[in-house]
Write a protein that holds these residues in place. Structure first.
Motif, PDB file in Angstrom:
ATOM      1  N   ASN A 210     -22.290  21.351 114.206  1.00  0.00           N
ATOM      2  CA  ASN A 210     -21.868  21.851 112.906  1.00  0.00           C
ATOM      3  C   ASN A 210     -22.793  22.973 112.443  1.00  0.00           C
ATOM      4  O   ASN A 210     -23.938  22.732 112.059  1.00  0.00           O
ATOM      5  N   HIS A 211     -22.282  24.199 112.491  1.00  0.00           N
ATOM      6  CA  HIS A 211     -23.029  25.325 111.933  1.00  0.00           C
ATOM      7  C   HIS A 211     -22.055  26.240 111.172  1.00  0.00           C
ATOM      8  O   HIS A 211     -22.069  27.457 111.341  1.00  0.00           O
ATOM      9  N   PHE A 212     -21.218  25.598 110.342  1.00  0.00           N
ATOM     10  CA  PHE A 212     -20.134  26.333 109.690  1.00  0.00           C
ATOM     11  C   PHE A 212     -20.272  26.397 108.171  1.00  0.00           C
ATOM     12  O   PHE A 212     -19.314  26.730 107.480  1.00  0.00           O
ATOM     13  N   GLU A 213     -21.482  26.107 107.642  1.00  0.00           N
ATOM     14  CA  GLU A 213     -21.655  26.135 106.190  1.00  0.00           C
ATOM     15  C   GLU A 213     -21.443  27.532 105.626  1.00  0.00           C
ATOM     16  O   GLU A 213     -20.750  27.708 104.609  1.00  0.00           O
ATOM     17  N   VAL A 229     -12.360  21.684 103.680  1.00  0.00           N
ATOM     18  CA  VAL A 229     -12.941  22.197 104.920  1.00  0.00           C
ATOM     19  C   VAL A 229     -13.773  21.061 105.514  1.00  0.00           C
ATOM     20  O   VAL A 229     -14.616  20.467 104.832  1.00  0.00           O
ATOM     21  N   VAL A 230     -13.507  20.749 106.781  1.00  0.00           N
ATOM     22  CA  VAL A 230     -14.122  19.595 107.425  1.00  0.00           C
ATOM     23  C   VAL A 230     -14.657  20.015 108.790  1.00  0.00           C
ATOM     24  O   VAL A 230     -14.043  20.826 109.483  1.00  0.00           O
ATOM     25  N   PHE A 231     -15.814  19.455 109.162  1.00  0.00           N
ATOM     26  CA  PHE A 231     -16.274  19.552 110.547  1.00  0.00           C
ATOM     27  C   PHE A 231     -16.040  18.210 111.216  1.00  0.00           C
ATOM     28  O   PHE A 231     -16.491  17.174 110.718  1.00  0.00           O
ATOM     29  N   ASN A 232     -15.339  18.224 112.327  1.00  0.00           N
ATOM     30  CA  ASN A 232     -15.072  17.008 113.095  1.00  0.00           C
ATOM     31  C   ASN A 232     -15.843  17.090 114.407  1.00  0.00           C
ATOM     32  O   ASN A 232     -15.645  18.015 115.194  1.00  0.00           O
ATOM     33  N   HIS A 233     -16.736  16.115 114.607  1.00  0.00           N
ATOM     34  CA  HIS A 233     -17.596  16.141 115.792  1.00  0.00           C
ATOM     35  C   HIS A 233     -16.862  15.558 117.002  1.00  0.00           C
ATOM     36  O   HIS A 233     -16.380  14.422 116.969  1.00  0.00           O
ATOM     37  N   ASN A 234     -16.785  16.345 118.075  1.00  0.00           N
ATOM     38  CA  ASN A 234     -16.152  15.881 119.310  1.00  0.00           C
ATOM     39  C   ASN A 234     -16.881  16.489 120.497  1.00  0.00           C
ATOM     40  O   ASN A 234     -16.805  17.698 120.740  1.00  0.00           O
ATOM     41  N   ASP A 235     -17.610  15.640 121.232  1.00  0.00           N
ATOM     42  CA  ASP A 235     -18.260  16.095 122.464  1.00  0.00           C
ATOM     43  C   ASP A 235     -17.745  15.320 123.670  1.00  0.00           C
ATOM     44  O   ASP A 235     -18.396  15.247 124.710  1.00  0.00           O
ATOM     45  N   ARG A 236     -16.542  14.729 123.528  1.00  0.00           N
ATOM     46  CA  ARG A 236     -15.957  13.964 124.634  1.00  0.00           C
ATOM     47  C   ARG A 236     -15.575  14.892 125.780  1.00  0.00           C
ATOM     48  O   ARG A 236     -15.250  16.065 125.575  1.00  0.00           O
ATOM     49  N   GLN A 237     -15.575  14.354 126.953  1.00  0.00           N
ATOM     50  CA  GLN A 237     -15.230  15.132 128.150  1.00  0.00           C
ATOM     51  C   GLN A 237     -13.797  14.822 128.578  1.00  0.00           C
ATOM     52  O   GLN A 237     -13.533  14.419 129.704  1.00  0.00           O
TER      53      GLN A 237
END
Length: 438
Positions: A210-213, A229-237
Motif C-alpha cells: 500500500n503506497h497509494f495515500e 477508496v480502498v487498498f486490498n492486500h493480495n500477494d497470493r500466487q
C-alpha cells in the motif's frame, strides 16, 4: 488431458469456407471436410479464406486471412481494440441482429419450451458499472494496463472501454496517467465501481504493498463523487483477484446503489449485476415469474446483497435469503435495515446445505446460482422443498439447460424462458425461467 491433434486438419492449413452460425463464444462456425472450425471475427453468410491455427480431435480454431464477402448485418466496430481484447466479440454485428441471434440460439437450446424474444437496451454502450483492469510493469519500467487478450495473460494496453460507464473511464484514465512504475510495482488490479443512480464512485487498488495515500488525495480532490477508496492486500500466487485484508484510504468500503427503489449498500467484495439498467428488467421479470402474494414464504438462494429477496419482501413475502459469502450476507442484512424491511432474514450458509436441512414449507423458491449452476444434489434438495413455483435466474444457458433436465426428472416443467441482454456486444445472455410442478 493431453492434446490430440486432428489428422484430417493440420495447423497452418488454408481453405475457403462459409460461416453458417455463431458459437456461444461469438466465434463464426464453419465446416471443412466434415470438421467444425471456429473462427473469431466471422459472421453468418460470410465467406473467407481461413488458416487453421489450432487443430484438435473434435474441432479446430481458424483465423481469417481474407474476408471474401460481408454479411448484410455487419457493422463497423467502434472500439479500436476490437478483436484484440477478450471483451466485445459481437461489436461488429448490428445490435438488433445480436438480439435476434441470442433469441434464436436460446430457442435452439431449449426446444419444447416457450422462449420469449430477448429483451435488449436502447443504447447498448457504456452500461457496465464495474471494471477490473490488470496492471503490469515491463522490464523497461513501462506501466501497462487494460484487458487481457482472449485465453491469455497478455494485457492489451488501452485507456478506455466503450461498454464501461463513462465516469469509470474518466477515473481509469486519470489513475493510468498518474501510475508511475514505482506506484505500479506490486499492483495487480485496479477495481472501479459506480452507481449511475446515486452518482457514487469507488476505487480499489489490489496489490502487494500500500503506497497509494498521495494518489488517493489527488483522486478525491479531482472526483468529488468518489466516496470510497480502498487498498486490498493480495500477494497470493494464483488467479484470485481479491485478497482477505483491506485498508480504507478514503470514505467507506462501500457505495450506495439503487435497484427498483431498493437502496443497496454495496461492499466491493459483494456480487452485483454489472448492467444496472438491464438488472431492473431481469429482476422485474423474476418478480413477474414469482407471482408473490402477501404472506408467501420465499427462499432466495444465492442471495448476494439481497436485492431479489428484498424486492420479494416489499411485496409482502416472508423471505429467507441464503448466501455463503459473509460480506454479502452482512451487506444484505444492512440493506434490509436501510430500507426498513423487517420481513427478510439472511443466513450465511452453502445453498445446497441449507436446502438439504430445510424442513418448513416454501411457496416460492428463487435461485440465482453462479455460472456452474446447481449440483445434482442441489436440484434434488430444492425439489424436495416442493414450493409452488421455482424462479431460476441464470447467467449460463448451458448449465440452465442441464439443470432444467434434472428438474424435469423430479416432476418440474419449465413454463417459459425469458432471455435478457445483460451484456450487449458480447455473446453472453442471462435468462429467467419459471418452473412449476407438472
Amino acid at each position: 488431458m493431453p492434446e490430440i491433434y486432428n489428422e484430417a486438419m493440420k495447423r497452418n492449413e488454408e481453405f475457403t469456407g462459409e460461416c453458417t452460425d455463431l458459437s456461444d463464444q461469438g466465434y463464426g462456425v464453419l465446416r471443412h471436410n466434415g470438421e467444425v472450425v471456429f473462427v473469431p471475427g466471422l459472421l453468418p453468410q460470410e465467406k473467407a479464406r481461413i488458416r487453421v491455427i489450432l487443430a484438435k480431435k473434435s474441432f479446430a480454431i481458424g483465423r481469417v486471412m481474407e474476408r471474401l464477402s460481408d454479411s448484410p448485418e455487419r457493422t463497423q466496430a467502434l472500439c479500436p481494440e476490437f478483436g484484440k481484447c477478450g471483451g466485445c466479440a459481437l461489436q461488429d454485428l448490428e445490435y438488433q441482429s445480436q438480439l435476434a441471434w441470442k433469441t434464436d440460439w436460446m430457442r435452439r437450446k431449449f426446444p419444447g419450451i416457450e422462449v420469449r424474444d430477448t429483451l435488449g437496451m436502447k443504447d447498448p454502450y457504456n452500461y457496465r458499472n464495474k471494471a477490473q483492469f490488470p496492471v503490469q510493469v515491463t522490464g523497461e519500467g513501462e506501466v501497462i494496463t487494460g484487458f487481457y487478450r482472449p485465453n491469455s495473460h497478455t494485457i492489451v494496453d488501452t485507456d478506455t472501454c466503450l461498454i464501461q460507464d463513462e465516469r469509470l473511464n474518466e477515473l481509469y484514465q486519470y489513475i493510468r496517467k498518474e501510475l508511475t512504475s514505482r506506484l505500479a510495482k506490486g499492483l495487480r488490479h485496479i477495481f472501479l465501481r459506480r452507481s449511475r443512480k446515486t452518482g457514487q464512485s469507488q476505487v480499489v487498488f489490489i496489490g502487494e504493498e500500500n503506497h497509494f495515500e498521495d494518489l488517493t488525495a489527488k483522486l478525491v480532490s479531482v472526483f468529488p463523487d468518489l466516496v470510497s477508496v480502498v487498498f486490498n492486500h493480495n500477494d497470493r500466487q494464483d488467479n484470485v483477484i481479491l485478497g482477505d485484508e483491506s485498508v480504507i484510504l478514503h470514505g467507506l468500503e462501500s457505495i450506495e446503489e439503487d435497484c427498483l427503489g431498493i437502496r443497496i449498500r454495496l461492499n466491493f467484495k459483494s456480487f452485483f449485476q454489472v448492467n444496472p439498467e438491464m438488472m431492473e428488467v431481469l429482476y422485474n421479470t423474476a418478480m413477474e415469474a414469482a407471482d408473490i402474494h402477501p404472506g408467501d414464504s420465499v427462499i432466495d438462494m444465492y442471495s448476494g446483497t439481497g436485492t431479489l429477496g428484498l424486492l420479494a419482501a416489499r411485496r409482502g413475502a416472508q423471505v429467507t435469503g441464503v448466501e455463503i459469502v459473509p460480506e454479502a450476507v452482512e451487506n444484505a442484512r444492512e440493506n434490509a435495515r436501510l430500507n426498513g424491511i423487517n420481513n427478510a432474514q439472511f443466513v450465511c450458509q452453502d445453498a445446497t446445505e441449507f436446502a438439504r436441512q430445510f424442513q418448513d414449507q416454501a411457496d416460492v423458491l428463487i435461485v440465482d446460482p453462479p455460472r456452474k449452476g446447481l449440483s445434482e444434489q442441489g436440484v434434488e434438495d430444492i425439489a424436495r422443498i416442493d414450493p409452488r413455483r421455482i424462479v431460476y435466474v441464470s447467467c449460463n444457458p448451458n448449465t440452465l439447460k442441464r439443470d432444467l433436465e434434472r428438474f424435469a426428472h423430479k416432476g418440474w416443467k419449465a413454463r417459459w424462458v425469458q432471455p435478457v441482454d445483460m451484456f450487449p456486444q458480447t455473446p453472453n445472455v442471462e435468462a429467467v425461467c419459471l418452473l412449476e410442478k407438472e
